[in-house]
Design a protein around this motif. Structure first.
Motif, mmCIF file in Angstrom:
data_model
loop_
_atom_site.group_PDB
_atom_site.id
_atom_site.type_symbol
_atom_site.label_atom_id
_atom_site.label_comp_id
_atom_site.label_asym_id
_atom_site.label_seq_id
_atom_site.Cartn_x
_atom_site.Cartn_y
_atom_site.Cartn_z
ATOM 1 N N SER A 202 0.812 -1.221 0.000
ATOM 2 C CA SER A 202 0.000 0.000 0.000
ATOM 3 C C SER A 202 0.840 1.262 0.000
ATOM 4 O O SER A 202 0.416 2.293 -0.519
ATOM 5 C CB SER A 202 -0.910 -0.001 1.240
ATOM 6 N N SER A 203 2.076 1.230 0.550
ATOM 7 C CA SER A 203 2.858 2.445 0.697
ATOM 8 C C SER A 203 4.331 2.109 0.768
ATOM 9 O O SER A 203 4.731 1.005 1.139
ATOM 10 C CB SER A 203 2.442 3.203 1.964
ATOM 11 N N ALA A 204 5.173 3.135 0.422
ATOM 12 C CA ALA A 204 6.620 2.956 0.518
ATOM 13 C C ALA A 204 7.072 2.890 1.960
ATOM 14 O O ALA A 204 8.194 2.479 2.240
ATOM 15 C CB ALA A 204 7.321 4.112 -0.203
ATOM 16 N N LYS A 205 6.196 3.253 2.895
ATOM 17 C CA LYS A 205 6.568 3.199 4.304
ATOM 18 C C LYS A 205 6.748 1.769 4.791
ATOM 19 O O LYS A 205 7.292 1.542 5.867
ATOM 20 C CB LYS A 205 5.504 3.897 5.147
ATOM 21 N N ASN A 206 6.245 0.804 3.993
ATOM 22 C CA ASN A 206 6.391 -0.594 4.386
ATOM 23 C C ASN A 206 7.828 -1.090 4.204
ATOM 24 O O ASN A 206 8.139 -2.224 4.569
ATOM 25 C CB ASN A 206 5.451 -1.480 3.571
ATOM 26 N N TYR A 207 8.720 -0.280 3.590
ATOM 27 C CA TYR A 207 10.097 -0.678 3.337
ATOM 28 C C TYR A 207 11.035 0.202 4.151
ATOM 29 O O TYR A 207 10.861 1.434 4.231
ATOM 30 C CB TYR A 207 10.436 -0.556 1.848
ATOM 31 N N ASP A 208 12.036 -0.411 4.751
ATOM 32 C CA ASP A 208 13.036 0.294 5.534
ATOM 33 C C ASP A 208 14.358 0.280 4.783
ATOM 34 O O ASP A 208 14.777 -0.764 4.245
ATOM 35 C CB ASP A 208 13.217 -0.365 6.908
ATOM 36 N N LEU A 209 15.025 1.435 4.746
ATOM 37 C CA LEU A 209 16.313 1.537 4.071
ATOM 38 C C LEU A 209 17.341 0.654 4.775
ATOM 39 O O LEU A 209 17.390 0.587 5.993
ATOM 40 C CB LEU A 209 16.798 2.988 4.050
ATOM 41 N N GLY A 210 18.139 -0.025 3.960
ATOM 42 C CA GLY A 210 19.162 -0.906 4.494
ATOM 43 C C GLY A 210 18.701 -2.324 4.712
ATOM 44 O O GLY A 210 19.520 -3.200 5.009
ATOM 45 N N GLN A 211 17.403 -2.571 4.541
ATOM 46 C CA GLN A 211 16.873 -3.919 4.717
ATOM 47 C C GLN A 211 16.819 -4.642 3.368
ATOM 48 O O GLN A 211 16.693 -4.011 2.312
ATOM 49 C CB GLN A 211 15.472 -3.865 5.342
ATOM 50 N N THR A 212 16.917 -5.960 3.412
ATOM 51 C CA THR A 212 16.859 -6.788 2.207
ATOM 52 C C THR A 212 15.499 -7.471 2.137
ATOM 53 O O THR A 212 15.025 -8.026 3.134
ATOM 54 C CB THR A 212 17.977 -7.846 2.209
ATOM 55 N N TYR A 213 14.906 -7.446 0.939
ATOM 56 C CA TYR A 213 13.561 -7.994 0.752
ATOM 57 C C TYR A 213 13.597 -9.057 -0.347
ATOM 58 O O TYR A 213 14.385 -8.988 -1.292
ATOM 59 C CB TYR A 213 12.581 -6.880 0.392
ATOM 60 N N ASP A 214 12.683 -10.015 -0.170
ATOM 61 C CA ASP A 214 12.590 -11.101 -1.141
ATOM 62 C C ASP A 214 11.822 -10.702 -2.386
ATOM 63 O O ASP A 214 11.978 -11.339 -3.438
ATOM 64 C CB ASP A 214 11.905 -12.325 -0.522
ATOM 65 N N PHE A 231 15.834 -0.833 -9.169
ATOM 66 C CA PHE A 231 14.382 -0.791 -9.303
ATOM 67 C C PHE A 231 13.871 0.332 -8.402
ATOM 68 O O PHE A 231 14.082 0.300 -7.182
ATOM 69 C CB PHE A 231 13.751 -2.139 -8.922
ATOM 70 N N LYS A 232 13.237 1.303 -9.015
ATOM 71 C CA LYS A 232 12.829 2.499 -8.280
ATOM 72 C C LYS A 232 11.357 2.401 -7.885
ATOM 73 O O LYS A 232 10.496 2.078 -8.696
ATOM 74 C CB LYS A 232 13.053 3.746 -9.139
ATOM 75 N N TYR A 233 11.097 2.703 -6.632
ATOM 76 C CA TYR A 233 9.735 2.751 -6.134
ATOM 77 C C TYR A 233 9.631 3.972 -5.225
ATOM 78 O O TYR A 233 10.195 3.988 -4.127
ATOM 79 C CB TYR A 233 9.395 1.468 -5.371
ATOM 80 N N HIS A 234 8.943 5.002 -5.720
ATOM 81 C CA HIS A 234 8.907 6.304 -5.053
ATOM 82 C C HIS A 234 10.347 6.815 -4.890
ATOM 83 O O HIS A 234 11.062 6.937 -5.874
ATOM 84 C CB HIS A 234 8.166 6.215 -3.717
ATOM 85 N N ASP A 235 10.797 7.076 -3.676
ATOM 86 C CA ASP A 235 12.160 7.561 -3.447
ATOM 87 C C ASP A 235 13.120 6.445 -3.037
ATOM 88 O O ASP A 235 14.261 6.715 -2.663
ATOM 89 C CB ASP A 235 12.164 8.633 -2.346
ATOM 90 N N ILE A 236 12.675 5.222 -3.104
ATOM 91 C CA ILE A 236 13.500 4.086 -2.689
ATOM 92 C C ILE A 236 14.026 3.367 -3.937
ATOM 93 O O ILE A 236 13.280 3.144 -4.902
ATOM 94 C CB ILE A 236 12.698 3.110 -1.804
ATOM 95 N N TYR A 237 15.309 3.012 -3.893
ATOM 96 C CA TYR A 237 15.929 2.241 -4.967
ATOM 97 C C TYR A 237 16.283 0.867 -4.406
ATOM 98 O O TYR A 237 16.867 0.750 -3.320
ATOM 99 C CB TYR A 237 17.188 2.932 -5.482
ATOM 100 N N PHE A 238 15.917 -0.148 -5.154
ATOM 101 C CA PHE A 238 16.205 -1.521 -4.746
ATOM 102 C C PHE A 238 17.361 -2.048 -5.602
ATOM 103 O O PHE A 238 17.289 -2.064 -6.835
ATOM 104 C CB PHE A 238 14.968 -2.410 -4.925
ATOM 105 N N LEU A 239 18.424 -2.456 -4.932
ATOM 106 C CA LEU A 239 19.611 -3.001 -5.589
ATOM 107 C C LEU A 239 19.537 -4.524 -5.563
ATOM 108 O O LEU A 239 19.492 -5.124 -4.485
ATOM 109 C CB LEU A 239 20.877 -2.525 -4.886
ATOM 110 N N PRO A 240 19.519 -5.183 -6.739
ATOM 111 C CA PRO A 240 19.453 -6.658 -6.762
ATOM 112 C C PRO A 240 20.677 -7.278 -6.117
ATOM 113 O O PRO A 240 21.813 -6.869 -6.355
ATOM 114 C CB PRO A 240 19.385 -6.985 -8.263
ATOM 115 N N GLN A 241 20.458 -8.273 -5.300
ATOM 116 C CA GLN A 241 21.512 -9.028 -4.639
ATOM 117 C C GLN A 241 21.359 -10.493 -5.021
ATOM 118 O O GLN A 241 20.382 -11.135 -4.638
ATOM 119 C CB GLN A 241 21.418 -8.874 -3.112
#
Length: 255
Positions: A202-214, A231-241
């Motif tokens: 529902s929101s970018a608030k569900n993601y915390d910077l520095g955390q890894t997600y599946d 991968f950009k979602y609002h102001d958050i960038y997800f770096l593939p690991q």
């Protein structure tokens, strides 16, 4: 009076006897002189021959040294060229996304084959190979095809990239995958990578910077910054690991 007349005769006789006695000594001296002269001449000849022989040997050795030096220079030049090409290949062909490489999809037609193309026959089917692209003869020219699994080539095309899965190194170019095989490379199927499905949040608030997600947000957009994909979602960038066959995503902020 008789003694007066005999005196000149005796003197003449003594002179003749002295000359007769001195003649053998002169001949002996002349013979010794000629022998010494012949020895001196022979010695000079031998000396000239030895000098000439040494000069010839010196020139031959010098000529051989120059030839050997030229051979070493040619070998060193060849080694430098090989090292330069290897380094250039490493620098240039590691990643495709660093080059403006045109992707040829199967089914595209061409009127003429590229120069320096090579023919490959596999399981009774003829292919033409040129810089990573495979062609087959058609009614109206040549069309791009995907090579069958098992087909072998001697060297990889330019601009190839490589990656590792399960201790196996894969090489890829134009969506064709290869593995090293007996001093060549064999076409294989694309290795399967388990990619987690995106979920809806529902929101970018569900993601915390520095955390890894599946998983990624379903509306995340792929972007490339400094040759790195995010991968950009609002102001958050997800770096593939990448970990084995799984991909996870690290949430970061590039702002």
């Amino acid at each position: 009076m008789k003694l007066t007349f005999l005196l000149p005769a005796l003197l003449a006789l003594g002179a003749v006897s002295g000359s007769a006695l001195g003649a053998p000594n002169e001949r002996e001296n002349s013979k010794n002189f000629n022998n010494d002269r012949a020895k001196r001449i022979q010695y000079k000849r031998d000396e000239r021959r030895e000098d000439k022989k040494q000069r010839i040997e010196y020139k031959q050795n010098k000529r051989e040294d120059r030839k050997q030096e030229k051979r070493e220079k040619r070998k060193e030049t060849k080694r430098k060229v090989v090292r330069y090409k290897q380094e250039k290949r490493k620098r240039t062909y590691i990643k495709n996304n660093r080059h403006n490489v045109v992707t040829y999809r199967p089914g595209r037609y061409f009127n003429h084959l590229p120069r320096n193309s090579a023919s490959i026959r596999f399981n009774g089917i003829s292919f033409t190979f040129s810089d990573g692209i495979y062609y087959r003869k058609a009614k109206r020219g040549y069309h791009v095809v995907k090579p069958p699994r098992g087909l072998r080539i001697r060297s990889l095309p330019r601009h190839y990239s490589h990656f590792k899965r399960h201790n196996t190194t894969y090489y890829t170019y134009q969506n064709v995958f290869y593995v090293a095989d007996n001093n060549g490379y064999r076409v294989v199927d694309e290795p399967k990578i388990v990619v987690n499905q995106a979920i809806k949040v529902s929101s970018a608030k569900n993601y915390d910077l520095g955390q890894t997600y599946d998983t990624l947000p379903i509306s995340a957009e792929a972007v490339t910054i400094n040759d790195q994909q995010y991968f950009k979602y609002h102001d958050i960038y997800f770096l593939p690991q990448i970990n084995g066959d799984e991909i996870k995503y690290l949430a970061i902020n590039l702002g």
